[in-house]
Design a protein around this motif. Structure first.
Motif, short mmCIF file in Angstrom:
data_model
loop_
_atom_site.label_atom_id
_atom_site.label_comp_id
_atom_site.label_asym_id
_atom_site.label_seq_id
_atom_site.Cartn_x
_atom_site.Cartn_y
_atom_site.Cartn_z
N LEU A 38 0.38 -1.09 0.18
CA LEU A 38 -0.26 0.12 0.25
C LEU A 38 0.96 1.14 -0.20
O LEU A 38 0.55 1.93 -0.82
CB LEU A 38 -0.95 0.32 1.21
CG LEU A 38 -2.19 0.95 0.90
CD1 LEU A 38 -2.72 0.42 0.18
CD2 LEU A 38 -3.11 1.03 2.52
N LEU A 41 2.35 2.19 -3.58
CA LEU A 41 1.28 2.72 -4.14
C LEU A 41 1.52 3.61 -4.98
O LEU A 41 2.14 4.98 -4.14
CB LEU A 41 0.14 2.73 -4.01
CG LEU A 41 -0.47 0.86 -4.56
CD1 LEU A 41 -2.09 1.01 -4.19
CD2 LEU A 41 -0.08 0.54 -5.61
N HIS A 46 -8.31 6.25 -8.02
CA HIS A 46 -8.85 5.22 -8.69
C HIS A 46 -7.82 3.72 -9.29
O HIS A 46 -7.95 2.96 -9.74
CB HIS A 46 -10.22 5.08 -9.63
CG HIS A 46 -11.38 4.12 -9.61
ND1 HIS A 46 -11.24 3.60 -10.54
CD2 HIS A 46 -11.60 2.98 -8.87
CE1 HIS A 46 -12.28 2.89 -11.05
NE2 HIS A 46 -11.99 1.87 -9.78
N VAL A 49 -5.22 2.04 -8.08
CA VAL A 49 -5.57 0.82 -7.35
C VAL A 49 -6.08 -0.40 -7.78
O VAL A 49 -6.02 -1.29 -7.78
CB VAL A 49 -6.52 1.72 -6.20
CG1 VAL A 49 -6.95 0.32 -5.35
CG2 VAL A 49 -5.40 2.57 -5.55
N TRP A 52 -3.15 -2.21 -9.53
CA TRP A 52 -2.91 -2.98 -8.74
C TRP A 52 -3.98 -4.45 -8.49
O TRP A 52 -3.33 -5.46 -8.48
CB TRP A 52 -2.70 -1.71 -7.56
CG TRP A 52 -2.19 -2.93 -5.93
CD1 TRP A 52 -0.93 -3.61 -5.85
CD2 TRP A 52 -2.49 -2.67 -4.77
NE1 TRP A 52 -0.47 -4.42 -5.67
CE2 TRP A 52 -2.02 -3.66 -4.41
CE3 TRP A 52 -4.08 -2.85 -4.21
CZ2 TRP A 52 -2.00 -3.53 -2.50
CZ3 TRP A 52 -4.31 -2.52 -3.13
CH2 TRP A 52 -3.56 -3.78 -2.54
N MET A 53 -4.90 -4.19 -7.99
CA MET A 53 -5.31 -5.07 -8.16
C MET A 53 -6.16 -5.92 -8.96
O MET A 53 -6.93 -7.33 -8.80
CB MET A 53 -7.18 -4.84 -7.33
CG MET A 53 -7.13 -4.35 -5.83
SD MET A 53 -8.59 -3.25 -5.32
CE MET A 53 -9.78 -4.08 -5.31
N LEU A 62 -4.54 -9.97 -1.07
CA LEU A 62 -5.84 -9.22 -1.04
C LEU A 62 -7.53 -10.11 0.27
O LEU A 62 -7.90 -10.26 0.91
CB LEU A 62 -6.36 -7.94 -1.64
CG LEU A 62 -5.93 -6.94 -1.96
CD1 LEU A 62 -6.32 -5.74 -2.60
CD2 LEU A 62 -5.96 -6.75 -0.57
N ALA A 112 -16.15 -7.86 -3.54
CA ALA A 112 -15.18 -6.58 -4.26
C ALA A 112 -13.84 -6.81 -4.86
O ALA A 112 -13.67 -6.08 -6.06
CB ALA A 112 -15.38 -5.96 -2.69
N VAL A 113 -13.04 -7.87 -4.50
CA VAL A 113 -11.67 -8.04 -4.89
C VAL A 113 -11.55 -8.66 -6.09
O VAL A 113 -11.14 -8.24 -7.95
CB VAL A 113 -11.10 -8.28 -3.95
CG1 VAL A 113 -9.89 -8.92 -4.53
CG2 VAL A 113 -10.43 -7.97 -2.74
N ARG A 115 -14.43 -8.46 -8.09
CA ARG A 115 -15.06 -7.88 -8.98
C ARG A 115 -14.23 -7.59 -10.53
O ARG A 115 -13.85 -6.90 -10.96
CB ARG A 115 -16.05 -6.68 -8.88
CG ARG A 115 -17.68 -7.42 -8.68
CD ARG A 115 -18.36 -6.10 -7.58
NE ARG A 115 -18.57 -5.37 -8.82
CZ ARG A 115 -19.92 -4.12 -8.68
NH1 ARG A 115 -19.76 -3.83 -7.53
NH2 ARG A 115 -19.91 -3.35 -9.69
N VAL A 116 -13.22 -6.19 -9.64
CA VAL A 116 -11.97 -5.75 -10.00
C VAL A 116 -11.07 -6.80 -10.85
O VAL A 116 -10.72 -6.08 -12.01
CB VAL A 116 -11.43 -4.88 -8.72
CG1 VAL A 116 -9.99 -4.20 -9.64
CG2 VAL A 116 -11.85 -3.69 -8.07
N ALA B 47 -14.01 -0.76 -6.20
CA ALA B 47 -15.12 -2.01 -7.45
C ALA B 47 -15.87 -1.33 -7.73
O ALA B 47 -16.18 -1.97 -9.01
CB ALA B 47 -15.55 -3.76 -6.49
N HIS B 53 -15.42 5.58 -5.87
CA HIS B 53 -14.72 5.24 -5.24
C HIS B 53 -13.83 7.02 -4.90
O HIS B 53 -13.68 7.39 -3.63
CB HIS B 53 -12.64 4.71 -6.30
CG HIS B 53 -11.93 5.27 -5.45
ND1 HIS B 53 -11.34 6.47 -5.95
CD2 HIS B 53 -10.80 4.30 -5.14
CE1 HIS B 53 -9.81 5.81 -5.11
NE2 HIS B 53 -9.53 5.37 -4.73
#
Lengths: 122, 130
Positions: A38, A41, A46, A49, A52-53, A62, A112-113, A115-116, B47, B53
């Motif tokens: 973190l 970075l 957005h 991040v 990265w994800m 994560l 969430a993780v 989805r990204v 997400a 965000h």
């Protein structure tokens, strides 16, 4: 069931203790990794991040972090509730809330993780 | 157990900081549970896309949040180091009174050094990105 509810562990004590330690050991590298990456970075906007994800290694770690931290937190708060919340009724209700909130947190975090990482999210 | 009188002078020294180290581990753990909520909030916001965000970033970058993050750094460093002490205890080592008194100080010193290191890293990251 009525007699053991809220009265502490009924044979689950050793398992509770063991999983608390297992998750503690796992959280040592996971939390160090999270803090270091973190801080490394270049920015927290957005695009940065999300990029990265989207890396598989980040997504994997994560998800592990959220799951293991939620599990560890749940076990820890259970002990706190058992120590300080008086009365079997209040104690059981608090334990149910603690458990539900942690399952919700774990599920929301993992979703969430994913989805990204899988590109479902914007 | 019957209520019995205790001689306070026996416990007054030892219990002071060894009790504090153990109590702090619990308190910092509870604080970090709140941190978990914040972490999930942030992940869900990422997400949700750039707009969600941005909305979360307004909350998370509020000046007062710096205080909260400082608290998380302190709590995480302490809980990490004190937790490792507990794991060592679980192996049956370091349980003697003199050993646990010494390790309480080791935990204090190491966790403060770690807090300063992470705090410095966070400060560097902050000044790099406005």
């Amino acid at each position: 069931m009525r007699r053991v509810l809220g009265a502490g562990s009924a044979r689950g004590g050793v398992h509770h203790w063991w999983v608390q330690r297992l998750t503690a050991v796992a959280l040592v590298p996971l939390s160090v990794w999270f803090a270091v990456s973190l801080l490394a970075l270049p920015s927290l906007d957005h695009a940065t991040v999300a990029a990265w994800m989207r890396q598989s290694s980040t997504a994997l770690l994560l998800i592990l972090l959220v799951l293991v931290a939620a599990w560890h937190s749940r076990l820890g708060l259970e002990v706190v509730v058992e120590d300080y919340v008086q009365g079997p009724g209040a104690r059981t209700v608090t334990l149910v809330v603690v458990n539900f909130v942690h399952v919700l947190l774990a599920a929301a975090g993992v979703l969430a993780v994913l989805r990204v990482a899988l590109g479902g999210g914007a | 157990m019957p209520v019995r009188p205790l001689s306070p002078h026996l416990s007054v020294y030892k219990l002071k900081y060894t009790m504090l180290t153990s109590g702090l581990n619990r308190i910092t753990g509870m604080g970090l549970s709140v941190g978990l909520v914040l972490l999930v909030y942030w992940l869900v916001a990422v997400a949700g896309g750039a707009q969600s965000h941005a909305r979360a970033a307004r909350v998370l970058s509020h000046p007062l949040m710096k205080l909260v993050y400082a608290g998380f750094i302190v709590a995480a460093c302490y809980h990490l180091v004190a937790g490792i002490r507990h794991l060592v205890w679980d192996t049956g080592r370091g349980l003697e009174r003199t050993q646990s008194e010494r390790s309480a100080w080791v935990v204090a010193v190491v966790s403060i050094v770690l807090m300063l290191l992470v705090g410095y890293g966070a400060w560097l990251a902050m000044t790099r990105t406005p």
